[in-house]
Scaffold this motif. Structure first.
Motif, PDB file in Angstrom:
ATOM      1  N   TYR A  42      -2.357  -6.907   6.665  1.00  0.00           N
ATOM      2  CA  TYR A  42      -3.182  -5.694   6.654  1.00  0.00           C
ATOM      3  C   TYR A  42      -4.586  -6.025   7.162  1.00  0.00           C
ATOM      4  O   TYR A  42      -5.067  -7.143   7.007  1.00  0.00           O
ATOM      5  N   PRO A  43      -5.265  -5.058   7.767  1.00  0.00           N
ATOM      6  CA  PRO A  43      -6.540  -5.342   8.433  1.00  0.00           C
ATOM      7  C   PRO A  43      -7.718  -5.518   7.484  1.00  0.00           C
ATOM      8  O   PRO A  43      -7.669  -5.131   6.312  1.00  0.00           O
ATOM      9  N   ALA A  44      -8.782  -6.083   8.024  1.00  0.00           N
ATOM     10  CA  ALA A  44     -10.009  -6.288   7.246  1.00  0.00           C
ATOM     11  C   ALA A  44     -10.553  -4.965   6.709  1.00  0.00           C
ATOM     12  O   ALA A  44     -11.167  -4.928   5.639  1.00  0.00           O
ATOM     13  N   SER A  45     -10.317  -3.874   7.444  1.00  0.00           N
ATOM     14  CA  SER A  45     -10.799  -2.570   6.975  1.00  0.00           C
ATOM     15  C   SER A  45     -10.183  -2.210   5.625  1.00  0.00           C
ATOM     16  O   SER A  45     -10.854  -1.610   4.764  1.00  0.00           O
ATOM     17  N   ASP A  46      -8.923  -2.582   5.402  1.00  0.00           N
ATOM     18  CA  ASP A  46      -8.298  -2.339   4.097  1.00  0.00           C
ATOM     19  C   ASP A  46      -8.950  -3.194   3.013  1.00  0.00           C
ATOM     20  O   ASP A  46      -9.142  -2.738   1.885  1.00  0.00           O
ATOM     21  N   VAL A  47      -9.269  -4.423   3.354  1.00  0.00           N
ATOM     22  CA  VAL A  47      -9.928  -5.301   2.385  1.00  0.00           C
ATOM     23  C   VAL A  47     -11.269  -4.701   1.970  1.00  0.00           C
ATOM     24  O   VAL A  47     -11.632  -4.715   0.785  1.00  0.00           O
ATOM     25  N   ARG A  48     -11.992  -4.152   2.928  1.00  0.00           N
ATOM     26  CA  ARG A  48     -13.292  -3.558   2.621  1.00  0.00           C
ATOM     27  C   ARG A  48     -13.129  -2.337   1.713  1.00  0.00           C
ATOM     28  O   ARG A  48     -13.907  -2.142   0.775  1.00  0.00           O
ATOM     29  N   ILE A  49     -12.108  -1.529   1.981  1.00  0.00           N
ATOM     30  CA  ILE A  49     -11.862  -0.375   1.112  1.00  0.00           C
ATOM     31  C   ILE A  49     -11.497  -0.838  -0.299  1.00  0.00           C
ATOM     32  O   ILE A  49     -11.995  -0.299  -1.295  1.00  0.00           O
ATOM     33  N   LEU A  50     -10.633  -1.836  -0.388  1.00  0.00           N
ATOM     34  CA  LEU A  50     -10.242  -2.348  -1.700  1.00  0.00           C
ATOM     35  C   LEU A  50     -11.448  -2.864  -2.472  1.00  0.00           C
ATOM     36  O   LEU A  50     -11.560  -2.655  -3.689  1.00  0.00           O
ATOM     37  N   HIS A  51     -12.352  -3.522  -1.778  1.00  0.00           N
ATOM     38  CA  HIS A  51     -13.569  -4.001  -2.436  1.00  0.00           C
ATOM     39  C   HIS A  51     -14.378  -2.830  -2.980  1.00  0.00           C
ATOM     40  O   HIS A  51     -14.883  -2.868  -4.113  1.00  0.00           O
ATOM     41  N   GLU A  52     -14.482  -1.760  -2.197  1.00  0.00           N
ATOM     42  CA  GLU A  52     -15.188  -0.564  -2.662  1.00  0.00           C
ATOM     43  C   GLU A  52     -14.525   0.007  -3.910  1.00  0.00           C
ATOM     44  O   GLU A  52     -15.207   0.574  -4.783  1.00  0.00           O
ATOM     45  N   LEU A  53     -13.209  -0.164  -4.002  1.00  0.00           N
ATOM     46  CA  LEU A  53     -12.454   0.364  -5.135  1.00  0.00           C
ATOM     47  C   LEU A  53     -12.436  -0.584  -6.336  1.00  0.00           C
ATOM     48  O   LEU A  53     -11.776  -0.301  -7.340  1.00  0.00           O
ATOM     49  N   GLY A  54     -13.122  -1.710  -6.206  1.00  0.00           N
ATOM     50  CA  GLY A  54     -13.264  -2.606  -7.350  1.00  0.00           C
ATOM     51  C   GLY A  54     -12.429  -3.868  -7.323  1.00  0.00           C
ATOM     52  O   GLY A  54     -12.516  -4.686  -8.247  1.00  0.00           O
TER      53      GLY A  54
END
Length: 239
Positions: A42-54
């Motif tokens: 999965y792309p880095a953009s998903d990792v960034r979203i997951l980080h935003e989600l905690g």
């Protein structure tokens, strides 16, 4: 991106509820179990979203995907776990971004990780991967070592500069006496972990359980569960 964020938030909430329910069932506190989201393919953009989600713990299993992704997310406060079988020629790269290597399964790898950690002035956490489907002294198809080889590897990590023995990891086996018996497999891992902790109290991490069997892992006593599909869904693979 908004739709993807909504999807990930909903999936993450469902996984969190599964973990909380599994903990409640066996009288454990939710904070005793750390969720590691497996972001492989999965792309880095998903990792960034997951980080935003905690989410604060993510895992990868292929260095060629993980290295650029970790670099793209270097500004985030994340703990990176490497969970795939690791060849020694990839060790220097993996040691540059991984905080924990969960797939330590041979002394040669310990030696290589130590050299890379010292070179990079880092400390790497290490989990010995246990192959519950292995014959005595042999590695299973998914990597790992038989239970009777754990002490040798643990001692090697203990003696290696730049490395820290954090505990054990396993994948529910597809063959052998524990095939299809995830709870029994994870109970067996906890027995082994208890023996390891008796002489090494700090090596208290037990990584077990994935999307399909995280409840069994929590019931057995795992401290960390590795969940990919249940959070990220099924998407086209990278590259």
């Amino acid at each position: 991106m908004t739709d993807r964020r909504t999807q990930l938030a909903e999936n993450l909430a469902q996984v969190e509820e599964r973990i909380a329910s599994a903990c409640a069932t066996v009288g454990r506190k939710r904070e005793e179990v750390t969720l590691i989201v497996v972001t492989k393919t999965y792309p880095a953009s998903d990792v960034r979203i997951l980080h935003e989600l905690g989410v604060r713990h993510v895992a990868e299993n292929r260095d060629q995907d993980a290295a650029p992704k970790a670099a793209a997310c270097a500004d985030l406060s994340l703990t990176w776990h490497f969970v795939g079988q690791l060849q020694t020629n990839k060790v220097r790269s993996v040691a540059s971004y991984a905080d924990v290597v969960q797939s330590v399964d041979r002394v040669k790898l310990v030696t290589a990780l130590s050299a890379a950690a010292v070179r990079g002035e880092r400390e790497l956490g290490c989990l010995v991967q246990v192959a519950l489907d292995a014959d005595s002294g042999e590695r299973g198809e998914r990597g790992g070592v038989a239970p009777d080889a754990i002490e040798e590897l643990a001692a090697a990590v203990d003696a290696a500069p730049g490395l820290r023995l954090d505990g054990l990891m396993t994948v529910a086996p597809l063959a052998g006496p524990y095939a299809g018996r995830q709870r029994a497999a994870f109970d067996r891992l906890m027995e082994i972990a208890s023996r390891l902790r008796s002489g090494r109290p700090a090596a208290n991490m037990v990584s077990a359980g994935m999307s399909a069997d995280l409840e069994d892992a929590v019931a057995a006593g795992a401290t960390h569960v590795r969940v990919g599909t249940a959070v990220l869904g099924v998407r086209p693979r990278l590259g």
